[in-house]
Scaffold this active site. Structure first.
Site, PDB file in Angstrom:
ATOM      1  N   LYS A 187       0.805  -1.220   0.000  1.00 22.95           N
ATOM      2  CA  LYS A 187       0.000   0.000   0.000  1.00 22.95           C
ATOM      3  C   LYS A 187       0.841   1.273   0.000  1.00 22.95           C
ATOM      4  O   LYS A 187       0.396   2.324  -0.469  1.00 22.95           O
ATOM      5  CB  LYS A 187      -0.910   0.009   1.238  1.00 22.95           C
ATOM      6  CG  LYS A 187      -2.054  -0.971   1.161  1.00 22.95           C
ATOM      7  CD  LYS A 187      -3.136  -0.455   0.245  1.00 22.95           C
ATOM      8  CE  LYS A 187      -4.392  -1.331   0.315  1.00 22.95           C
ATOM      9  NZ  LYS A 187      -5.411  -0.831  -0.625  1.00 22.95           N
TER      10      LYS A 187
ATOM     11  N   SER B 284      -9.301   0.862   7.346  1.00 29.94           N
ATOM     12  CA  SER B 284      -9.125   0.117   8.585  1.00 29.94           C
ATOM     13  C   SER B 284      -7.825  -0.677   8.517  1.00 29.94           C
ATOM     14  O   SER B 284      -7.528  -1.470   9.381  1.00 29.94           O
ATOM     15  CB  SER B 284     -10.283  -0.863   8.779  1.00 29.94           C
ATOM     16  OG  SER B 284     -10.314  -1.753   7.685  1.00 29.94           O
TER      17      SER B 284
END
Lengths: 334, 334
Positions: free
Chosen positions: B59, B84
């Site tokens: 990410k 989250s």
């Protein structure tokens, strides 16, 4: 070569030969860093990741050098060793690669994952009672019956030289130079090889041993270094089940002369270091494999009058064969 | 560039620009192999280890490209996102490196280890209710109050292009060429970027998605590919908590046109794949991170009429942020 050095069971030239011999079979393992660890310790730490070595531990280097050092005729009779741990799988794998038989004597109670590894590598498992006497007697019998060569796990020149190749790689991988290397110690094969290679190349480098004390507060390497001689003592009762060896007549002189100190670590220190390996480095280590980081994190190291100045520190993550299944780890996910 | 390609939210040239932009901040992650895995699957498998990326997951590539793509004036107002999971920490870290504020909206119930990571990277955590509506509303309010730029976790050109840099590296690292790459899919940012980069460089490469079905047997990417359009469907109830995104209007066209198929995996398949990662590769993965290997090990892949011939297979181990503490793992050792 100085006159003094030839007394030792390892030398820089023999370690360089080992490196050439094992190069076709061993991985050059990567060196990892972690900004989290560096800020925690206010140092630059370089992790030599022997967990990614074939067989999951540094042991394959020594086993490979030992097995491939044999003359063809000797080799054909096979090899034998006793080990409850990573050395067993390492010898089996090295023998498989050379295409010779391997007899592996294992004490009852050896973790299932380690037995499975030996069999994956086509080693012949011979179980015996869990005493050093039984292990040695069983090996002796197999040697007599088969003519197999005994490949000792640490107190053996080719083993020490194989492990020493870790330092050749590490010193080449990290620039500018390291100030120190911290190495888990048991029978002393790895630290003897690393100390010989590193101090030959860079005499001012500091070599420190990481030794678990376990629940019975036993640390025979620390005691030997302090006394200047081997000290009979119980081995520690510790989760670092890979660190149950004893210094021998070949490893002790090198440890005595070239290792600068011993840092003792508790099982709690080891688990804290494992947690950093898993959560930050994303590297699976077994408890023994994390002992070096535990030492690097200890006040004994960080606040030591001589050692606290050491800024660039190599840490050997020496093995990754944690028996997670036996710990019930996989049940946690199901 | 073909006329068709310009419709997409990513292109090879934009992915190459992303690679240059993020190079000072991101790791080139290593590619691991395992002889055990290869003999198990009768293939050559190349693991792209994004678990070793900064922040422990791929990410960071997309977040870094997004944050460093902003004009100076925009950037100074900061960035905001909701997540989250790994995207939250990734945006916080990228913003910290650029020296700008990051507002991270997290639903209640987010694992403690992920909150801690955000705070380590100086991100401002804003909790909200655990619904997509609440997450979007909270982000909207922060955007209005601060002028911060919204950095979307997958349905966003700069994010897709950042993730695509994985494929640029992988295709360069593995020679001779790969036949296929298997990529875990959620919102489709990673697979869209990888498919665009890989198919632009090597049009015959097969790109497969690995999608968890969870206990409720839901697999909306597989359903969308079959229907040729997005299909409203519940997300899977799965241990792969990182794979809870939804294809969007920017990722879907690329997935529709450039992804060759979807392999669905159960939670049980994922745990079996995790076990191989930990025990054989010695690499810590989170469940989502093992979904690609689970797919590579599945009969759906190994016995598929077209795919079974694929010999050289890249598998993305996309994230390593397993919440071992929450699982009670450390208690097992104490």
């Amino acid at each position: 070569m100085s006159a003094g050095r030839v007394e030792y069971a390892a030398s820089l030239s023999a370690i360089k030969e080992a490196a050439q011999r094992i190069a076709p079979y061993c991985h050059v393992t990567p060196v990892f860093t972690s900004s989290t660890v560096d800020s925690l310790l206010h140092k630059s730490v370089f992790f030599k990741c022997e967990v990614f070595q074939k067989g999951g531990a540094f042991k394959f280097r020594g086993a490979c050098n030992s097995v491939f050092s044999l003359a063809e005729e000797e080799a054909q009779r096979g090899v034998v060793t006793h080990s409850s741990g990573n050395h067993a799988g390492a010898v089996a794998l090295a023998a498989k690669l050379r295409g010779i038989p391997a007899h592996i004597v294992v004490p009852v109670g050896t973790p299932q994952c380690k037995l499975a590894a030996i069999e994956t590598y086509s080693g012949r498992v011979v179980q015996c009672a869990a005493t050093m006497d039984a292990r040695e007697a069983t090996c002796g019998r197999i040697q007599r019956e088969t003519g197999a060569v005994f490949v000792a796990p640490y107190n053996y020149g080719p083993t020490i030289c194989g492990q020493g190749t870790i330092a050749l790689e590490l010193l080449e991988q990290v620039q500018p130079a390291l100030d120190a290397i911290i190495v888990p110690v048991s029978g002393g094969g790895m630290i003897a090889g690393i100390a010989m290679a590193a101090k030959s190349l860079q005499p001012d480098i500091v070599i420190l041993a990481a030794e678990p004390t376990g629940s019975n507060d036993a640390a025979d390497v620390a005691a030997a270094k302090q006394a200047g001689q081997l000290v009979p003592m119980a081995k520690p009762q510790t989760i670092a089940d890979g660190l149950q060896g004893r210094l021998g007549d070949l490893t002790w002189p090198i440890v005595r002369d070239l290792v600068d100190g011993v840092i003792t670590v508790s099982d709690q220190d080891i688990v804290a270091a494992m947690q950093i390996c898993y959560e930050r480095l994303k590297v699976v280590v077994e408890p023994s494999g994390a002992a070096g980081l535990a030492a690097a994190m200890s006040p004994q190291f960080l606040h030591h009058p001589q050692w606290q100045r050491l800024q660039r520190v190599g840490v050997i993550l020496c093995g990754g064969n944690a028996d997670l299944a036996a710990k019930g780890f996989w049940e946690l996910w199901r």
